[in-house]
Structure formats: structure tokens, C-alpha cells
Design an enzyme around this catalytic site. Structure first.
Site, PDB file in Angstrom:
ATOM      1  N   GLY A  40       0.839  -1.199   0.000  1.00  0.00           N
ATOM      2  CA  GLY A  40       0.000   0.000   0.000  1.00  0.00           C
ATOM      3  C   GLY A  40       0.869   1.241   0.000  1.00  0.00           C
TER       4      GLY A  40
ATOM      5  N   LYS B  48      -8.211  -9.891 -18.820  1.00  0.00           N
ATOM      6  CA  LYS B  48      -8.768 -10.255 -20.129  1.00  0.00           C
ATOM      7  C   LYS B  48      -8.640 -11.748 -20.457  1.00  0.00           C
ATOM      8  CE  LYS B  48     -10.375  -8.239 -23.965  1.00  0.00           C
ATOM      9  NZ  LYS B  48     -11.256  -7.054 -23.935  1.00  0.00           N
TER      10      LYS B  48
ATOM     11  N   HIS C  74       7.888  -7.473  -3.685  1.00  0.00           N
ATOM     12  CA  HIS C  74       6.587  -7.846  -4.268  1.00  0.00           C
ATOM     13  C   HIS C  74       6.704  -9.156  -5.060  1.00  0.00           C
ATOM     14  CE1 HIS C  74       4.208  -4.208  -3.442  1.00  0.00           C
ATOM     15  NE2 HIS C  74       5.387  -3.612  -3.421  1.00  0.00           N
TER      16      HIS C  74
ATOM     17  N   ASP D 174     -15.924  -8.595 -23.708  1.00  0.00           N
ATOM     18  CA  ASP D 174     -16.321  -8.405 -22.314  1.00  0.00           C
ATOM     19  C   ASP D 174     -17.838  -8.427 -22.123  1.00  0.00           C
ATOM     20  OD1 ASP D 174     -13.672  -7.947 -22.457  1.00  0.00           O
ATOM     21  OD2 ASP D 174     -13.759  -5.821 -21.971  1.00  0.00           O
TER      22      ASP D 174
ATOM     23  N   GLU E 251       4.338 -10.774  -6.350  1.00  0.00           N
ATOM     24  CA  GLU E 251       3.257 -10.881  -7.345  1.00  0.00           C
ATOM     25  C   GLU E 251       3.616 -10.290  -8.705  1.00  0.00           C
ATOM     26  OE1 GLU E 251       3.396  -8.931  -4.772  1.00  0.00           O
ATOM     27  OE2 GLU E 251       2.375  -7.013  -5.037  1.00  0.00           O
TER      28      GLU E 251
ATOM     29  N   CYS F  80       5.299  -6.197   1.559  1.00  0.00           N
ATOM     30  CA  CYS F  80       5.658  -4.770   1.528  1.00  0.00           C
ATOM     31  C   CYS F  80       5.042  -4.010   2.709  1.00  0.00           C
ATOM     32  CB  CYS F  80       5.267  -4.170   0.169  1.00  0.00           C
ATOM     33  SG  CYS F  80       6.079  -2.586  -0.114  1.00  0.00           S
ATOM     34  N   TYR F  81       4.039  -3.184   2.473  1.00  0.00           N
ATOM     35  CA  TYR F  81       3.382  -2.522   3.607  1.00  0.00           C
ATOM     36  C   TYR F  81       2.938  -3.574   4.636  1.00  0.00           C
ATOM     37  CZ  TYR F  81      -0.065   0.288   6.181  1.00  0.00           C
ATOM     38  OH  TYR F  81      -0.771   0.922   7.164  1.00  0.00           O
TER      39      TYR F  81
END
Ligand code: XMP
Length: 512
Positions: free
Chosen positions: A54, A368, A168, A226, A170, A81-82
Site C-alpha cells: 500500500g 482479459k 513484491h 467483455d 506478485e 511490503c506494507y
């Protein structure tokens, strides 16, 4: 509820990416607001918690702080992280402002592999983005990894199954990051890895039913991936309560309206209302050359037509949209009312507020490619699932200059040939977009012995990952020649075909 990993969102721009990585390991995850009470997580059978990164500092007055009871739920926690600062701050350690802001690539040295790093290499390239760092560990914790600037880049409390990492895992730039997350899910949380697209569909169907009850839902179908997938998913959930509206704005590709009608009316038996507003759109666009003005006219007319069509449908309480995660400009306000800042840019011209419609957005957490998987699993054909993006203003921004029926006819003719040849050669599926553009210039040609002063068509074929940048596609010359020959021979009024070799930037993908 399936076995759930809770991702507590502290406003990181990567929160959705964490959720996606978890899904990639075939585990179900749900993003929760950071203030969610621990009792709610218990109710939802959460088997593990990830504290996201964050933008805040734990020292800030407005720092987002979760319910401390989450540490007493008896489930594993991973702070990213945060999240690692929070762990230290809330569990009795200390964090401080770091002199050296760590941003970008760094090297993690794994000192104790344990369950989090397992068989991964002892040195890993990791991606950092933080200003604070842990300087004293809370009781029960030990360091399991270090970086150049931080002796506590990865920490663990073995007994309580709490982990913290400063980098991170991710993001794509962290080497083997997906495996670090998977280790947490599988080796620490004991997740079963059985969450599939089919489960997503079943779960969404249940959620949609719960959300809308017996109400009717309106969906603006554009024919794009979509909205098509959203329609199929909603239809599976609520059948006749769903009404789809397709507006023919006169700026569609050849055969598009018919294709949508035959797919949804005939195959899916969806209640589809087709509104032919082409004359109105073309009337309003007459003589308009400015691209921005065109867009405005098309956008406003669409909202007007759509709104009017709702009156003939009768009472509905919901507007469904195929909003995807990348469409959602999401930010968690680090103050009192976070969720209020979430906005969707597809939000049809403020319609929901004006018409007092609530939103249903079953795809809003997906990317997507995940939406395409869902579409395929719902039985949508390849032509729909792998359709190239098509701009809202349609051919309106592909007829450069004044839009007339005659110019649209020429453009449609050329575009149909291009699409046919792209599909036949397989290139259609390999590129981001391929389309024809009508240029408002005439050029001299020759047919037989006759001078032919006629229109020019440009071919725009680009590769891209996200439309932010794009490069022109090196299509084989023979294929280009075939397309060009066919267009000049078969489309009356075209004397010349040119190939656009500009990349984005500095050009854009569309011409207008
Ligand atoms: P540009 O031309 O900006 O296009 O490089 C990037 C991507 O966005 C599509 N595009 C639009 N899509 N409404 C849309 O829904 C629009 O007004 C619009 N303008 C451009 C374009 O086709 C490309 O994929």
C-alpha cells in the site's frame, strides 16, 4: 464458500495482481477491505490471509490498520511490503523510515529456505518499492532472507505461521515470485488447488442470483468480448430476468449486427432488443470532421438511445456491465470511506445514477485472458472469445474526416476482405488488431486504359500487449499483396492501398 485466501487490500496497485496469482495456483481468493472484521473472515472459512502492499507508511496518522483480531484467527498470514511493516508494527517489533529507499530490482539472499522458499535458488532477483523497513523483529520471528539494504527482507514466525516479505512476489519482475506465493498457499495454508474456471462460473452464478434476486437486469451488448461474456454468464444465472440491448449506430463492421443477433437470439435464446439508430447517428455526424467532436456525438447519442430504449423494456433495477479489472480505476481511500472511490470507466454516461440503476459487474476482478477462458467455458465461439478489440465509436473513427454512407460502404468492403484474409492465413489470431481505414484523399489509378481517380484505403495491423504501446506487424509481403489486390479489384471506388508502418508511440493505433 470454497477454501478462501483473503487478500486484505491496503490500497496497493498490485492487490488484484496478487489475487490473480492465487487463481493461477487454482486457489480461490477474495479481496477484502483492510478494515474487514476478523469475525467476517472466520465466517467465510478463510484458510490464509495476505496483507497487500500500500502507498501509506505505518507511521502516518491516517495509516490503514486492520482488525488486530486477524492475528488470533489461527490461520497463516503473509504480509507483503506494507504488509510486513504492519506485521512488525502491530506484533511488537519496530519499523522505521529507511535512509535508502529501495525501488526496483534487488537481490534477495535466502538464509533459511523453510516452507516459503523451499527448493528455490538461494539468490533471487526481486522487485522492491518501499521507503520504510523493519528494524526490530517482533517476538517469535526470525529473518529468513536479506537484501542489500535490509537484514529483515523476509521473516517468519514458525509457530504462528506468520510470514513477511519486503519485496513484491506478485509482479512479473520478481524471479520465481509465483512459486513463493504458491508455497505460501500450498505448503503453509494447505490449500487444495482445485479452483477452476468452472468453479468460478458456478460461484459467480450463485453470487449474481444473490445480488439481484428477482429483479430485472439490463445489459448493453456491444458484441465485444467483455460484454458478450458478461451476457452469457448473467443469462446462465438469471435467464429471463436479463434483457440485452444492442444499439446499431450505423458504424458497425459488415455483418456485425446479424452476427450478434444470430448468436444471442438463436443460440442462447437471450432476450435481445436490437435498436436501429443508424440514421440518427449518421444525421448527427454529417459534416463533422473533428475526431473529438465525433466521439462526443457518438457517445452522447448512444446514451440517449440506450436510455430511451429502457423505457420500452419496463422496470429494471440493475445495469450489468462487462467491466474488467484493468478497466477499474481503483484506489482505496486511506481514510474513512475507501470503497466509494471505486469507479468504472465503462459506466455508460452516468446512466446508473440518473436511472437509479445499481451495477452488476461479474467480471470486475478478472483480467482479459481469464475472461476469455470463462467465455470459452460458457460455450461462446472462438470468433467471439478471441475477437479483436473494436472501439466504441466504431468505424466513426476509421473514416478519417466526414462520415458518409458511401465512405462507410467502401470501408466495410475493404475491411471485410482484410478480415477474411487475416483469418484464412491465421494472422488474425496472432495480432492485436487488424483493420482498414478510409482516408479522405483521392489518388489517381488506372483501370484498363481509363484514368481512375478514386479513394485510398490504409491497412492498420499492430501487435500489442495492452494497447498502451504497439508496433506495426511485419505481415508477409505475399499476404499484403493478396489483400491489396483483392481490395482494389473487388471494392468499387478504391484505387490504392497503403500500409501503415507507424508504431505507438508516437502514433496511436486508431487514426482518429
Ligand atoms: P489508440 O488509438 O488510443 O487505441 O492507440 C488504443 C486502443 O483503444 C481502442 N480505442 C477505443 N476503444 N472507445 C473504445 O472503447 C474509444 O473511443 C476508443 N478509441 C480507441 C483502440 O481500438 C485500441 O485497441
Amino acid at each position: 464458500m470454497p477454501q478462501t485466501i483473503a487478500v486484505l487490500d491496503f490500497g496497493s496497485q498490485y492487490t488484484q495482481v496478487i489475487a490473480r496469482r492465487i487463481r493461477e495456483s487454482q486457489v480461490y481468493s477474495k479481496i477484502y477491505h483492510y478494515k474487514t472484521p476478523a469475525s467476517k473472515l472466520r465466517e467465510d472459512d478463510v484458510i490464509g490471509i495476505i496483507l497487500s502492499g500500500g502507498p501509506s507508511s505505518v507511521f502516518a496518522k491516517t495509516a490503514p490498520i486492520p482488525d488486530r483480531e486477524i492475528f488470533n484467527l489461527g490461520v497463516p498470514v503473509l504480509g507483503i511490503c506494507y504488509g510486513i511493516q504492519l506485521l512488525s508494527f502491530l506484533l511488537g517489533g519496530r519499523a522505521s523510515r529507511s535512509k535508502q529507499r529501495e525501488f526496483g530490482n534487488g537481490t534477495l539472499t535466502v538464509t533459511k529456505p523453510g516452507r516459503l522458499f523451499g527448493k528455490l535458488p538461494r539468490k533471487l532477483q526481486v522487485w522492491n518499492s518501499h521507503g520504510d523497513k523493519v528494524i526490530k523483529l517482533p517476538e517469535g520471528f526470525t529473518a529468513i532472507g536479506t537484501t542489500e539494504n535490509s537484514p529483515f527482507a523476509a521473516i517468519e514466525d514458525r509457530k504462528r505461521n506468520f510470514f513477511g516479505i519486503q519485496f513484491h512476489p506478485e509482479v512479473f519482475h520478481t524471479e520465481r515470485g509465483v512459486e513463493i506465493i504458491r508455497n505460501f498457499l500450498v505448503r503453509v495454508c494447505k490449500a487444495e488447488q482445485d479452483w477452476t474456471t468452472k468453479d468460478f462460473i458456478a460461484h459467480s452464478v450463485k453470487e449474481i442470483k444473490k445480488q439481484v434476486g428477482k429483479s430485472r437486469v439490463i445489459l448493453g451488448l456491444s458484441g465485444g468480448v467483455d460484454s458478450s461474456v458478461a451476457a452469457a454468464l448473467l443469462h446462465k444465472a438469471i435467464r429471463k430476468q436479463l434483457v440485452c440491448v444492442f444499439v446499431d449506430n450505423g458504424l458497425l463492421r459488415a455483418g456485425e449486427r446479424e452476427a450478434v443477433e444470430s448468436l444471442y437470439k438463436r443460440n442462447f435464446k437471450i432476450d435481445l432488443r436490437v435498436v436501429d439508430a443508424s440514421s440518427l447517428f449518421l444525421r448527427r455526424l454529417k459534416g463533422v470532421e473533428d475526431p473529438e467532436l465525433k466521439r462526443k456525438i457518438i457517445g452522447n447519442t448512444f446514451v440517449e438511445v440506450f436510455e430511451k430504449s429502457l423505457k420500452t423494456i419496463g422496470k429494471a433495477d440493475y445495469l450489468a456491465q462487462g467491466t474488467l479489472y484493468p478497466d477499474v480505476i481503483e484506489s482505496v481511500a486511506i481514510g474513512d470511506n475507501p470503497a466509494s472511490l471505486i469507479k468504472s470507466h465503462h459506466n455508460v454516461g452516468g446512466l446508473p445514477e440518473r436511472m437509479k440503476l445499481k451495477l452488476v459487474e461479474p467480471l470486475r476482478e478478472l483480467f482479459k485472458d481469464e475472461v476469455r477462458e470463462v467465455g470459452a467455458a460458457l460455450g461462446l465461439p472462438k470468433e467471439v472469445v478471441w475477437r479483436q478489440p473494436f472501439p466504441g465509436p466504431g468505424l466513426g473513427v476509421r473514416v478519417a474526416g466526414d462520415i458518409t454512407k458511401a465512405r462507410l460502404k467502401v470501408l466495410r468492403g475493404a475491411d471485410t476482405i482484410l478480415t477474411e484474409e487475416m483469418k484464412k492465413s491465421g494472422w488474425y489470431w496472432k495480432v492485436w488488431q487488424s483493420f482498414a481505414v478510409f482516408l479522405p484523399v483521392k489518388s489517381v489509378g488506372v483501370i484498363g486504359d481509363e484514368r481512375n481517380y478514386a479513394d485510398v484505403i490504409a491497412l492498420r495491423i499492430v501487435g500489442s500487449k495492452d494497447a498502451m504501446t504497439a508496433d506495426w506487424t511485419r505481415l508477409p509481403y505475399d499476404l499484403l499483396q493478396l489483400i491489396s489486390n483483392r481490395i482494389t479489384n473487388e471494392v468499387e471506388g478504391v484505387s490504392r492501398v497503403v500500409y501503415d508502418v507507424s508504431s505507438k508511440p508516437p502514433a496511436t493505433i486508431e487514426w482518429e
